[in-house]
Enzyme design. Structure first.
Site, mmCIF file in Angstrom:
data_model
loop_
_atom_site.group_PDB
_atom_site.id
_atom_site.type_symbol
_atom_site.label_atom_id
_atom_site.label_comp_id
_atom_site.label_asym_id
_atom_site.label_seq_id
_atom_site.Cartn_x
_atom_site.Cartn_y
_atom_site.Cartn_z
ATOM 1 N N ASP A 102 43.945 38.440 43.595
ATOM 2 C CA ASP A 102 43.621 38.982 44.923
ATOM 3 C C ASP A 102 42.419 38.410 45.946
ATOM 4 O OD1 ASP A 102 41.911 39.612 42.929
ATOM 5 O OD2 ASP A 102 42.327 41.884 43.078
ATOM 6 N N GLU A 172 41.345 45.790 47.557
ATOM 7 C CA GLU A 172 40.215 46.744 47.916
ATOM 8 C C GLU A 172 40.616 48.022 48.543
ATOM 9 O OE1 GLU A 172 37.646 46.538 46.209
ATOM 10 O OE2 GLU A 172 37.107 44.704 45.646
HETATM 11 ZN ZN ZN Z 1 38.317 43.653 42.458
HETATM 12 ZN ZN ZN Z 2 36.487 45.512 43.906
#
Ligand code: ZN
Ligand code: ZN
Length: 444
Positions: A102, A172
């Site tokens: 990510d 997130e």
């Molecule tokens: Zn993370």
């Molecule tokens: Zn995080």
């Protein structure tokens, strides 16, 4: 890891202590494999750390990674579900394996004191200027993925199949995996046989890996409840229906779902994190607003919790004498992330490989947590796709020992002082994920 500041609840097993002794004696894991390029990867890590971007704003990060992955020999598709990347290495007949990292950072003002600290400030979606920091370690995730990409490209004689590297935006806020899937991830690119990811752990020493077989992270729901009343003068309560008292009763009653209605061994959380209502001492308001986070592992428990939250909220308002049109409005927000379930059969293949690569004492079973991760979405489309998310130890080994002696705590994920031991963490991440991929591709 999705917006949960406290995941620091791993037990510290004795095996980790043994591992540290081994490390101090110079015979443990954590050293870079011959030929690995940790020093070069650290240059990329520092660049990514110094240049963080918020969820849905990962334009430069995505462009940077696209260039690096292309240079590593991957075919890179950009703009998948926003700034998402899909980097593909086709290497003959064999399984298709998805390995996800990510890209997004957090609105946190860095206080690590590192020479490559972020000083970035950006404008968020609400139009406010905010600081940005890689406080969740996603810069480590991207760097390890790049290291693995290079090794897999260099090793292509040793395995067969298709490696699909995903650089995912907006983890997130729980939006990125869904956006990439909705943009045709599994239709435009080969559908995977296995999904893999890892997350840095602020509770395990660098050089080690933690794993959970089965549920590892929770279903996460956000729920809004608006409790209506009939407002009026604080000195004439008989002429009102006081929503503050109704809200107080509701908050307490919601606590009985987990404590009285679920089996004691079933894990769940109902937290009322926000309550707002009223303006001053002597006015009974018309409404009170609650914001809840609701956590569970199984779908059945999730459905039960959400149903009982509605029923209890409604029932308490009815018992206060409110008519049907003034009953509470309960909204389950769209930003749900499903629980991460680590496939036990897959784990039974992965764990021995990690043990033989890093050393047995460096690989540790840890407890599941009730934080959330949208990685789970990759396994939930079409037929179930087995997947695993591992924890990659990120604490400097010496510091880890000191902390254990003193009983202090280290900065956790999302902390302004979270500073992973980048070198050994990245080296271990590359060795571990490379070995796991070779095993799953049948190349070991
Ligand atoms: Zn993370
Ligand atoms: Zn995080």
């Amino acid at each position: 890891m999705k917006k949960h500041k406290d995941t620091r609840i791993f037990p510290v097993p004795a095996r980790v202590g043994l591992f540290l002794l081994a490390l101090c004696a110079g015979i443990g894991a954590g050293a870079a494999e011959p030929g690995s390029d940790t020093a070069a990867l650290l240059v990329h890590y520092r660049h990514l750390h110094r240049n963080p971007e918020l969820s849905l704003q990962e334009r430069n990060t995505s462009a940077y990674l696209a260039g690096q992955l292309e240079a590593a020999g991957f075919e890179v598709a950009t703009g998948v579900g926003g700034y998402g990347l899909v980097a593909t290495l086709r290497n003959g007949n064999g399984p298709v394996i998805l390995f996800r990292a990510d890209m997004d950072a957090l609105p946190v003002e860095e206080q690590t004191g590192l020479p490559f600290s972020s000083t970035a400030r950006v404008v968020n979606t609400a139009g406010e200027e905010v600081p940005v920091m890689h406080a969740c370690g996603h810069d480590i995730h991207m760097t390890v993925q790049l290291g693995v990409a290079r090794q897999m490209a260099a090793d292509r004689d040793a395995w067969h199949g298709t490696l699909l590297l995903i650089s995912q935006p907006a983890e997130e806020i729980g939006a990125g995996a869904r956006a990439m899937l909705a943009d045709g991830l599994y239709e435009r690119f080969p559908a995977p046989d296995y999904n893999l990811a890892f997350h840095v752990s602020p509770d395990l020493p660098a050089g080690s890996i933690g794993y959970v077989s089965g549920y590892a992270l929770a279903n996460v729901d956000s729920v809004d409840i608006t409790i209506y009343g009939v407002g009026g003068h604080g000195a004439y309560p008989q002429k009102t229906k006081d929503p503050i008292v109704i809200a107080a009763r509701t908050v307490l009653a919601l606590q009985t779902i987990v404590s009285r209605e679920l089996p004691p061994l079933e894990s769940a959380v109902v937290t009322v994190g926000s309550i707002h209502g009223g303006s001053t001492h002597n006015i009974i308001p018309d409404e009170v607003r609650l914001q809840l986070t609701v956590r569970s592992y199984s779908d059945a428990t999730r459905d039960f919790l959400l149903r009982r939250i509605r029923e209890i909220s409604r029932g308490i308002a009815q018992s206060a004498g409110l008519p049907d049109e003034r009953l509470p409005r309960v909204t389950v927000k769209d930003e749900y992330t499903p629980a991460v379930y680590n496939d036990p059969d897959l784990l039974s293949r992965i764990v021995p490989v990690l043990e033989s690569t890093l050393g047995e004492t460096a690989v540790t079973a840890v407890d599941p947590v009730m934080a959330g991760e949208d990685f789970a979405r990759y396994g939930r489309t079409q037929a179930h796709i087995p997947g695993a998310l591992l924890w990659l130890g990120a604490v400097d080994a010496t510091q880890y020992q000191e902390i254990r002696k003193s009983g202090e705590t280290l900065p956790g994920l999302h902390s302004a002082r979270f500073a992973p031991a980048a070198g050994p963490t990245i080296a271990t991440g590359v060795r571990a994920m490379h070995a796991v991929l070779l095993e799953l591709f049948g190349g070991r």
